[in-house]
Design a protein around this motif. Structure first.
Motif, PDB file in Angstrom:
ATOM      1  N   LEU A  89       0.726  -1.062   0.048  1.00 13.66           N
ATOM      2  CA  LEU A  89      -0.002  -0.065   0.104  1.00 13.66           C
ATOM      3  C   LEU A  89       0.631   1.001   0.070  1.00 13.66           C
ATOM      4  CD1 LEU A  89      -2.734   1.468   0.296  1.00 13.66           C
ATOM      5  CD2 LEU A  89      -2.624   1.231   2.872  1.00 13.66           C
ATOM      6  N   GLY A  90       1.894   1.167   0.873  1.00 20.41           N
ATOM      7  CA  GLY A  90       2.930   2.368   0.680  1.00 20.41           C
ATOM      8  C   GLY A  90       3.654   2.513  -0.457  1.00 20.41           C
ATOM      9  N   ILE A  91       3.774   1.619  -1.011  1.00 15.89           N
ATOM     10  CA  ILE A  91       4.598   1.735  -2.336  1.00 15.89           C
ATOM     11  C   ILE A  91       3.512   2.303  -3.420  1.00 15.89           C
ATOM     12  CG2 ILE A  91       5.493   0.469  -4.431  1.00 15.89           C
ATOM     13  CD1 ILE A  91       6.814  -1.579  -2.447  1.00 15.89           C
ATOM     14  N   GLY A  92       2.195   1.733  -3.492  1.00 18.47           N
ATOM     15  CA  GLY A  92       1.289   2.087  -4.158  1.00 18.47           C
ATOM     16  C   GLY A  92       0.951   3.642  -4.087  1.00 18.47           C
ATOM     17  N   LEU A  93       1.085   4.291  -2.971  1.00 18.01           N
ATOM     18  CA  LEU A  93       0.815   5.684  -2.768  1.00 18.01           C
ATOM     19  C   LEU A  93       1.934   6.509  -3.090  1.00 18.01           C
ATOM     20  CD1 LEU A  93      -0.680   5.315   0.943  1.00 18.01           C
ATOM     21  CD2 LEU A  93      -1.906   5.986  -1.237  1.00 18.01           C
ATOM     22  N   THR A  94       3.083   6.105  -3.695  1.00 15.41           N
ATOM     23  CA  THR A  94       4.175   6.776  -4.161  1.00 15.41           C
ATOM     24  C   THR A  94       3.912   7.419  -5.658  1.00 15.41           C
ATOM     25  OG1 THR A  94       5.310   4.937  -5.189  1.00 15.41           O
ATOM     26  CG2 THR A  94       5.609   5.615  -2.808  1.00 15.41           C
ATOM     27  N   ARG A  95       2.606   7.125  -6.040  1.00 15.03           N
ATOM     28  CA  ARG A  95       2.491   7.632  -7.521  1.00 15.03           C
ATOM     29  C   ARG A  95       0.911   7.434  -7.824  1.00 15.03           C
ATOM     30  NH1 ARG A  95       5.052   3.649 -12.326  1.00 15.03           N
ATOM     31  NH2 ARG A  95       3.797   5.146 -13.428  1.00 15.03           N
ATOM     32  N   LEU A  96       0.524   8.507  -8.783  1.00 13.21           N
ATOM     33  CA  LEU A  96      -0.746   8.266  -9.024  1.00 13.21           C
ATOM     34  C   LEU A  96      -1.326   7.217  -9.673  1.00 13.21           C
ATOM     35  CD1 LEU A  96      -1.317  12.125  -9.735  1.00 13.21           C
ATOM     36  CD2 LEU A  96      -1.713  10.991  -7.592  1.00 13.21           C
ATOM     37  N   ARG A  97      -2.437   6.854  -9.565  1.00 14.75           N
ATOM     38  CA  ARG A  97      -3.187   5.788 -10.129  1.00 14.75           C
ATOM     39  C   ARG A  97      -4.740   6.135 -10.619  1.00 14.75           C
ATOM     40  NH1 ARG A  97       1.292   2.143  -9.424  1.00 14.75           N
ATOM     41  NH2 ARG A  97       2.179   2.620  -7.445  1.00 14.75           N
ATOM     42  N   GLY A  98      -5.130   5.171 -11.108  1.00 10.97           N
ATOM     43  CA  GLY A  98      -6.635   5.609 -11.820  1.00 10.97           C
ATOM     44  C   GLY A  98      -7.652   5.544 -10.509  1.00 10.97           C
ATOM     45  N   LEU A  99      -8.648   6.323 -10.527  1.00  7.15           N
ATOM     46  CA  LEU A  99      -9.651   6.534  -9.615  1.00  7.15           C
ATOM     47  C   LEU A  99     -10.162   5.222  -8.901  1.00  7.15           C
ATOM     48  CD1 LEU A  99     -11.257   8.842  -8.043  1.00  7.15           C
ATOM     49  CD2 LEU A  99     -12.920   8.595  -9.870  1.00  7.15           C
ATOM     50  N   ARG A 100     -10.388   4.226  -9.702  1.00  6.07           N
ATOM     51  CA  ARG A 100     -10.938   3.039  -9.251  1.00  6.07           C
ATOM     52  C   ARG A 100      -9.813   2.256  -8.187  1.00  6.07           C
ATOM     53  NH1 ARG A 100     -13.079  -1.362 -13.781  1.00  6.07           N
ATOM     54  NH2 ARG A 100     -14.460   0.566 -14.047  1.00  6.07           N
ATOM     55  N   ILE A 101      -8.613   2.584  -8.441  1.00 10.69           N
ATOM     56  CA  ILE A 101      -7.717   1.995  -7.367  1.00 10.69           C
ATOM     57  C   ILE A 101      -7.478   2.861  -6.432  1.00 10.69           C
ATOM     58  CG2 ILE A 101      -5.031   1.140  -7.438  1.00 10.69           C
ATOM     59  CD1 ILE A 101      -5.198   0.011 -10.173  1.00 10.69           C
ATOM     60  N   SER A 102      -7.393   4.224  -6.578  1.00 10.63           N
ATOM     61  CA  SER A 102      -7.172   5.217  -5.945  1.00 10.63           C
ATOM     62  C   SER A 102      -8.159   5.032  -4.566  1.00 10.63           C
ATOM     63  CB  SER A 102      -7.148   6.720  -6.472  1.00 10.63           C
ATOM     64  OG  SER A 102      -6.364   6.796  -7.328  1.00 10.63           O
ATOM     65  N   ARG A 103      -9.347   4.881  -4.912  1.00  2.00           N
ATOM     66  CA  ARG A 103     -10.461   4.911  -3.721  1.00  2.00           C
ATOM     67  C   ARG A 103      -9.946   3.892  -2.698  1.00  2.00           C
ATOM     68  NH1 ARG A 103     -15.304   4.598  -8.060  1.00  2.00           N
ATOM     69  NH2 ARG A 103     -15.497   6.846  -8.429  1.00  2.00           N
ATOM     70  N   PRO A 104      -9.762   2.558  -2.999  1.00  2.00           N
ATOM     71  CA  PRO A 104      -9.521   1.631  -1.870  1.00  2.00           C
ATOM     72  C   PRO A 104      -8.108   1.953  -1.261  1.00  2.00           C
ATOM     73  CG  PRO A 104      -9.361   0.548  -3.811  1.00  2.00           C
ATOM     74  CD  PRO A 104      -9.927   1.966  -4.185  1.00  2.00           C
ATOM     75  N   MET A 105      -7.171   2.529  -1.994  1.00  2.00           N
ATOM     76  CA  MET A 105      -5.783   2.872  -1.239  1.00  2.00           C
ATOM     77  C   MET A 105      -6.069   3.726  -0.460  1.00  2.00           C
ATOM     78  SD  MET A 105      -2.644   2.363  -4.088  1.00  2.00           S
ATOM     79  CE  MET A 105      -3.174   4.020  -4.873  1.00  2.00           C
ATOM     80  N   VAL A 106      -6.642   4.850  -0.940  1.00  2.00           N
ATOM     81  CA  VAL A 106      -6.836   6.019   0.273  1.00  2.00           C
ATOM     82  C   VAL A 106      -7.544   5.494   1.533  1.00  2.00           C
ATOM     83  CG1 VAL A 106      -7.819   8.267   0.640  1.00  2.00           C
ATOM     84  CG2 VAL A 106      -6.351   7.582  -1.638  1.00  2.00           C
ATOM     85  N   PHE A 107      -8.533   4.666   1.158  1.00  2.00           N
ATOM     86  CA  PHE A 107      -9.633   4.185   2.344  1.00  2.00           C
ATOM     87  C   PHE A 107      -8.662   3.193   3.237  1.00  2.00           C
ATOM     88  CE2 PHE A 107     -11.759   0.326   4.120  1.00  2.00           C
ATOM     89  CZ  PHE A 107     -13.019   1.052   4.886  1.00  2.00           C
ATOM     90  N   CYS A 108      -7.764   2.519   2.550  1.00  2.00           N
ATOM     91  CA  CYS A 108      -6.935   1.621   3.459  1.00  2.00           C
ATOM     92  C   CYS A 108      -5.891   2.482   4.180  1.00  2.00           C
ATOM     93  CB  CYS A 108      -6.188   0.500   2.797  1.00  2.00           C
ATOM     94  SG  CYS A 108      -7.330  -0.798   1.804  1.00  2.00           S
ATOM     95  N   GLY A 109      -5.277   3.580   3.630  1.00  2.00           N
ATOM     96  CA  GLY A 109      -4.153   4.339   4.003  1.00  2.00           C
ATOM     97  C   GLY A 109      -4.715   5.125   5.166  1.00  2.00           C
ATOM     98  N   GLY A 110      -6.047   5.616   5.073  1.00  2.00           N
ATOM     99  CA  GLY A 110      -6.627   6.378   5.990  1.00  2.00           C
ATOM    100  C   GLY A 110      -6.912   5.474   7.379  1.00  2.00           C
ATOM    101  N   GLY A 111      -7.391   4.223   7.128  1.00  2.00           N
ATOM    102  CA  GLY A 111      -7.727   3.414   8.250  1.00  2.00           C
ATOM    103  C   GLY A 111      -6.413   2.989   8.852  1.00  2.00           C
ATOM    104  N   ALA A 112      -5.123   2.764   8.113  1.00  2.00           N
ATOM    105  CA  ALA A 112      -4.032   2.240   8.697  1.00  2.00           C
ATOM    106  C   ALA A 112      -3.619   3.285   9.500  1.00  2.00           C
ATOM    107  CB  ALA A 112      -3.028   1.892   7.530  1.00  2.00           C
ATOM    108  N   ALA A 113      -3.607   4.618   9.074  1.00  4.04           N
ATOM    109  CA  ALA A 113      -3.026   5.650   9.774  1.00  4.04           C
ATOM    110  C   ALA A 113      -3.754   5.707  11.189  1.00  4.04           C
ATOM    111  CB  ALA A 113      -3.004   6.995   9.012  1.00  4.04           C
ATOM    112  N   THR A 114      -4.812   5.518  11.115  1.00  5.20           N
ATOM    113  CA  THR A 114      -5.895   5.646  12.544  1.00  5.20           C
ATOM    114  C   THR A 114      -5.447   4.601  13.519  1.00  5.20           C
ATOM    115  OG1 THR A 114      -7.359   7.031  11.258  1.00  5.20           O
ATOM    116  CG2 THR A 114      -7.885   6.207  13.296  1.00  5.20           C
TER     117      THR A 114
END
Length: 204
Positions: A89-114
């Motif tokens: 997930l961390g590697i995935g957040l290093t570069r922009l992806r399509g919206l379909r992939i970005s949604r679950p990545m940001v969802f998981c990123g926010g969850g992991a951070a909290t």
């Protein structure tokens, strides 16, 4: 009258852009490194070798790992793979992806951070209360207070901050920030609710 530009003037912006892109990827790679480093002990302890755990982890958990209790070994393996997923997930957040992939990545990123920040914060608060004499612990666990206060608590918080920075940086670079912020907020609130519930019930 035209203004002449030197060759140096035409190439200066390019290195600047490269440096900025390099800096923006650092939080994601930091989160990835955190996940890999934290996954290693889980897999090592799952083999029954408790190196590094005897003095830093609860004796009951060390015994479960040393005795190779099946359900606990399964927990260690699953958590190890979850940490590796966090690294991806961390590697995935290093570069922009399509919206379909970005949604679950940001969802998981926010969850992991909290989730990680909450977990580490509990360790730190508990350790501070014990050190201050406001909270009592069993004698065999007293020696572990310092490890949870100075090692495990800050380590979890560091991971949480890395995922928070990587997710925030990713959202800022995306075009549809409002929708992604919503996904990140839902992931963070979901993780917070799960953390509070597990703490209240004594599971986490």
């Amino acid at each position: 009258m035209s203004v002449m530009r030197s060759p140096d003037d035409t190439v200066r912006p390019a290195p600047h852009r490269k440096i900025r892109l390099h800096l923006s990827s650092r939080p994601g790679y930091a989160a990835a490194a955190w996940g890999v480093l934290f996954a290693i002990p889980s897999f090592v302890w799952a083999t029954g070798r408790t190196v590094g755990a005897q003095s830093t982890v609860s004796p009951s958990l060390v015994k479960l790992a040393r005795d190779q209790v099946p359900w606990f070994v399964a927990v260690l393996v699953v958590t190890g793979f979850l940490k590796l997923f966090g690294a991806l997930l961390g590697i995935g957040l290093t570069r922009l992806r399509g919206l379909r992939i970005s949604r679950p990545m940001v969802f998981c990123g926010g969850g992991a951070a909290t989730l990680l920040t909450w977990h580490g914060g509990l360790f730190v608060v508990h350790g501070v209360l014990v050190k201050a004499g406001a909270l009592a612990v069993e004698p065999d666990l007293a020696a572990l207070t310092g490890w949870y206060l100075y090692l495990w608590g800050p380590w979890f918080i560091l991971g949480g901050l890395a995922f928070a920075a990587a997710t925030s940086q990713y959202v800022r670079q995306c075009g549809d920030r409002r929708e992604l912020r919503l996904y990140g907020a839902v992931g963070a609130l979901g993780a917070l609710a799960l953390s509070v519930a597990s703490t209240a019930t004594g599971i986490g």
